[in-house]
Write a protein that holds these residues in place. Sequence first.
Motif, PDB file in Angstrom:
ATOM      1  N   SER A 132       0.795  -1.226   0.000  1.00  0.00           N
ATOM      2  CA  SER A 132       0.000   0.000   0.000  1.00  0.00           C
ATOM      3  C   SER A 132       0.828   1.277   0.000  1.00  0.00           C
ATOM      4  O   SER A 132       0.312   2.361  -0.275  1.00  0.00           O
ATOM      5  N   THR A 133       2.110   1.207   0.315  1.00  0.00           N
ATOM      6  CA  THR A 133       2.936   2.408   0.427  1.00  0.00           C
ATOM      7  C   THR A 133       3.233   3.005  -0.952  1.00  0.00           C
ATOM      8  O   THR A 133       3.516   2.282  -1.908  1.00  0.00           O
ATOM      9  N   ILE A 134       3.163   4.336  -1.023  1.00  0.00           N
ATOM     10  CA  ILE A 134       3.532   5.059  -2.241  1.00  0.00           C
ATOM     11  C   ILE A 134       4.793   5.872  -1.935  1.00  0.00           C
ATOM     12  O   ILE A 134       4.809   6.673  -0.997  1.00  0.00           O
ATOM     13  N   VAL A 135       5.838   5.690  -2.704  1.00  0.00           N
ATOM     14  CA  VAL A 135       7.084   6.445  -2.542  1.00  0.00           C
ATOM     15  C   VAL A 135       7.046   7.654  -3.460  1.00  0.00           C
ATOM     16  O   VAL A 135       6.779   7.524  -4.663  1.00  0.00           O
ATOM     17  N   THR A 136       7.268   8.851  -2.891  1.00  0.00           N
ATOM     18  CA  THR A 136       7.313  10.079  -3.696  1.00  0.00           C
ATOM     19  C   THR A 136       8.560  10.881  -3.335  1.00  0.00           C
ATOM     20  O   THR A 136       9.276  10.547  -2.393  1.00  0.00           O
ATOM     21  N   ASP A 184      10.441  -1.388  -1.027  1.00  0.00           N
ATOM     22  CA  ASP A 184      10.528  -2.728  -0.428  1.00  0.00           C
ATOM     23  C   ASP A 184       9.234  -3.512  -0.682  1.00  0.00           C
ATOM     24  O   ASP A 184       8.436  -3.129  -1.550  1.00  0.00           O
ATOM     25  N   GLU A 185       9.018  -4.560   0.092  1.00  0.00           N
ATOM     26  CA  GLU A 185       7.884  -5.449  -0.146  1.00  0.00           C
ATOM     27  C   GLU A 185       6.541  -4.812   0.213  1.00  0.00           C
ATOM     28  O   GLU A 185       5.485  -5.377  -0.081  1.00  0.00           O
ATOM     29  N   THR A 186       6.582  -3.618   0.866  1.00  0.00           N
ATOM     30  CA  THR A 186       5.328  -2.913   1.182  1.00  0.00           C
ATOM     31  C   THR A 186       4.983  -1.867   0.123  1.00  0.00           C
ATOM     32  O   THR A 186       3.910  -1.257   0.184  1.00  0.00           O
ATOM     33  N   THR A 187       5.875  -1.642  -0.829  1.00  0.00           N
ATOM     34  CA  THR A 187       5.704  -0.546  -1.800  1.00  0.00           C
ATOM     35  C   THR A 187       4.741  -0.946  -2.906  1.00  0.00           C
ATOM     36  O   THR A 187       5.007  -1.883  -3.665  1.00  0.00           O
ATOM     37  N   ALA A 188       3.642  -0.206  -2.997  1.00  0.00           N
ATOM     38  CA  ALA A 188       2.710  -0.423  -4.110  1.00  0.00           C
ATOM     39  C   ALA A 188       3.205   0.259  -5.367  1.00  0.00           C
ATOM     40  O   ALA A 188       3.052  -0.271  -6.475  1.00  0.00           O
TER      41      ALA A 188
END
Length: 402
Positions: A132-136, A184-188
Amino acid sequence: MANVSHPSSAETIEQFDRYVIGNYRRFPVCLVRGEGSFIWDAEGNRYLDLFPGWGCNLLGHCPPRVVEAVRDQAATLIHVPNTWYMEAQGAFARALSERSFGGQCFFCNSGAEANEAAIKLARLHGAKSGRSTIVTMAHGFHGRTYAALSATAQPKYHEGCGPMVPGFKYIPYDDLAAAADAIDETTAAVLVEPIQGEGGVNVPSPDYLPGLRSLCDDRGALLMLDEVQTGLGRTGAWFAYQHSGVTPDVLTCAKALAGGVACGVMIASEAVAPSLRPGMHASTFGGNPIACRAGLATIETIEEEGLLGRAPRIADRFRGHFEALRRDRPELIRDIRARGVMIGLELSVDASPVVSGCLERRVLVNATHGTVVRLLPSLTLTDEQIDEGCGVLLEVLRSFPS
């Protein structure tokens, strides 16, 4: 053109002061008519517009083919809901898909809406694997609605608006080591601008987008590109990512998309698009017939007038003027950044007086991030207009004490 009378600028400003919420800082000028790269105020004064419509008027003001398409469509069918099929939306979706990566389109009305759709799609897609995490990126800008604002890694825009939507992770721009630590494995998904616009016209190193693509592929995250500002020809390609050799999973675009008519789009690959199922998302006016006809007319104009090739020539001419100033006043210019009609001049001083000084001389420019003069001129800007605008801009800059 017919002689049309208007209320004075002062009369219109008085109405605004009484009836319009003051959430914008406005200059004391009421603009009433535009043509190409020029615009006129209520008193008949002409301005050369080097920041037309905050970048929405990529073809200048009132491009003839767009005006004709809007007139024709408004007389035929203004709006129908998305519970029906409509010819113009299908044709516009095909045109965008064929000029990008063959994906499928969701239409809305703005860049913020397009990014909201992208964030929702990424989470729906990631839910299958618990992501669910979005990296910006720091200094990025993705819009003013809540998820888009939460994706915008600029504390000044969050101030007083908390709590933000959770699940966003912010990292420095153009820093692959930071991206490697964050994804990582949480990154959507990773959501990034190919060139940061509001952030100061920041052009990343050539290996940045390929590096992000590789990290996303290795770790199972989507690569989503915010091309709200860079899209539809501004950089000399239909989309800025096409300079990099990588293909995104999701792309958002707005501003220039429909020649100044409100329109936004999210384009998703055929592998990802089905995660947005019926009933999961919508936009009442999104993809309406007028906006889509205007978008098709915008694409036709760019192609038939060869404007993609015009973009780098405009950048070179601006750069030539700015390099001359840097030779003359090296203490004033920190950096010159340009890709097509996306131009940033970073100063060693506050850029706000430059905007005011140019306005007094009837040239419209913008400042961002305190010290950057930002220009997003139209692709139809002539060499003579570039020279005229730069003449004024350089006159203002040379008036600064050395």
